[in-house]
Design an enzyme around this catalytic site. Structure first.
Site, short mmCIF file in Angstrom:
data_model
loop_
_atom_site.label_atom_id
_atom_site.label_comp_id
_atom_site.label_asym_id
_atom_site.label_seq_id
_atom_site.Cartn_x
_atom_site.Cartn_y
_atom_site.Cartn_z
CB ILE A 196 -0.92 0.01 1.24
CG1 ILE A 196 -0.06 0.01 2.53
CG2 ILE A 196 -1.87 -1.17 1.23
CD1 ILE A 196 -0.81 0.48 3.74
CG ASP A 197 5.13 0.66 -0.14
OD1 ASP A 197 4.98 0.76 -1.37
OD2 ASP A 197 5.83 -0.22 0.39
CG HIS A 223 -3.70 -6.38 -0.29
ND1 HIS A 223 -2.65 -7.11 0.18
CD2 HIS A 223 -4.56 -7.28 -0.81
CE1 HIS A 223 -2.85 -8.40 -0.05
NE2 HIS A 223 -4.01 -8.53 -0.65
CB CYS A 225 -17.24 7.98 4.45
SG CYS A 225 -18.61 7.58 5.56
CB CYS A 253 -17.86 10.72 7.09
SG CYS A 253 -18.62 11.38 5.60
CD GLU A 279 11.38 -15.88 5.52
OE1 GLU A 279 10.17 -15.90 5.76
OE2 GLU A 279 12.25 -15.65 6.38
#
Ligand code: NAD
Length: 252
Positions: free
Chosen positions: A104-105, A124, A132, A154, A221
């Site tokens: 989401i960055d 995502h 809202c 809101c 990993e």
């Protein structure tokens, strides 16, 4: 990193014409944003069944906002790393056509992804917008005071939430479908920094494989889906991309 493996991955990249990248939280750890499941990850301090649950948010948004304020501060201070820049560079070279991310960055966009025509699929959601949950009104991040309140509300009295997907919520409309179509078209899929534990995003590499793509995994990993990988480059994504892009540039 094993030079032969890097060179082999570079050869695959150079001979591909429809590369799709699929990234998870691990691509951004070298930018200072912890993944969730690592030992310093957010989940070690915030129980996801409370802090990241949509059902819990609907009853009491204050826990979510406690965690999210911390995440927003970290994301605002973060910069893209060589893995984000490498993906943007492959797009500029005309090789990479789509960026699929669980993150989401927005670091892919800040590295330049999307500028040369690649589509970006944020499975995502993204931290840059709020909405809202009652009336659906959308707000820019700077339109809402989230710092001086327990949680923002809101005008209609509904709770305001970033447009990120919490556990128990559906993915944004059409995004997964678009990502599946890209995986069906891909001749190479590069997965970077995902544990591949979160469904339904985690089945995308197998879609690409089924439709004939060569699969490259880059992860610190092992994952639960390693048998899909034609090449597994094990290590830190930023370091690996630095070597990989040098090798790609030597070949073109
Ligand atoms: P995850 O936390 O389940 O797994 C991260 C994976 O990346 C692990 O396998 C880890 O070994 C690997 N990794 C960590 N650092 C790495 C590095 N430097 N180089 C290579 N590999 C590295 O992440 P996930 O599979 O993306 O699932 C977590 C969910 O949390 C996602 O849905 C994502 O939306 C969300 N999330 C996003 C961010 C972000 O936006 N940056 C941060 C945390 C969590």
């Amino acid at each position: 990193m094993n030079e032969n493996l890097i060179n082999k991955a570079a050869e695959i990249i150079v001979s591909s014409n429809y590369i799709v990248s699929f990234s998870g939280a691990g691509i951004s750890t070298e930018s200072g944003i912890a993944d969730f499941r690592g030992k310093d990850g957010l989940w070690s301090r915030y129980d996801p069944s409370i802090y990241a649950s949509y059902q819990y948010f609907q009853r009491d948004p204050s826990k979510f906002w406690q965690m999210h304020r911390e995440l927003e501060d970290i994301v605002e201070d973060a910069d893209p790393n060589p893995a984000h820049y490498g993906i943007a560079e492959l797009e500029k070279m005309g090789k990479l056509k789509a960026v699929i991310t669980q993150n989401i960055d927005m670091l892919h966009q800040r590295a330049g992804s999307g500028v040369h025509g690649a589509k970006i699929y944020e499975l995502h959601g993204s931290y840059g917008m709020y909405e809202c949950i009652n009336c659906g009104e959308e707000f820019d991040i700077d339109e809402v005071d989230t710092k001086n309140v327990r949680y923002p509300v809101c005008e209609c009295s509904g709770y305001i939430k970033p447009k990120v997907v919490l556990f128990g919520e559906s993915l944004p409309y059409g995004v997964l479908e678009g990502a599946i179509r890209e995986c069906q078209k891909a001749d190479c899929l590069i997965m970077v920094g995902s544990s591949l534990l979160i469904s339904p995003a985690n089945f995308l590499p197998s879609v690409a494989k089924e439709y004939g793509a060569t699969i490259i995994f880059i992860n610190r990993e092992n994952t639960i889906m390693d048998e899909l990988a034609d090449i597994f480059l094990k290590g830190k994504a930023g370091d690996i991309f630095t070597e990989l892009m040098e090798s790609v540039k030597d070949l073109v």
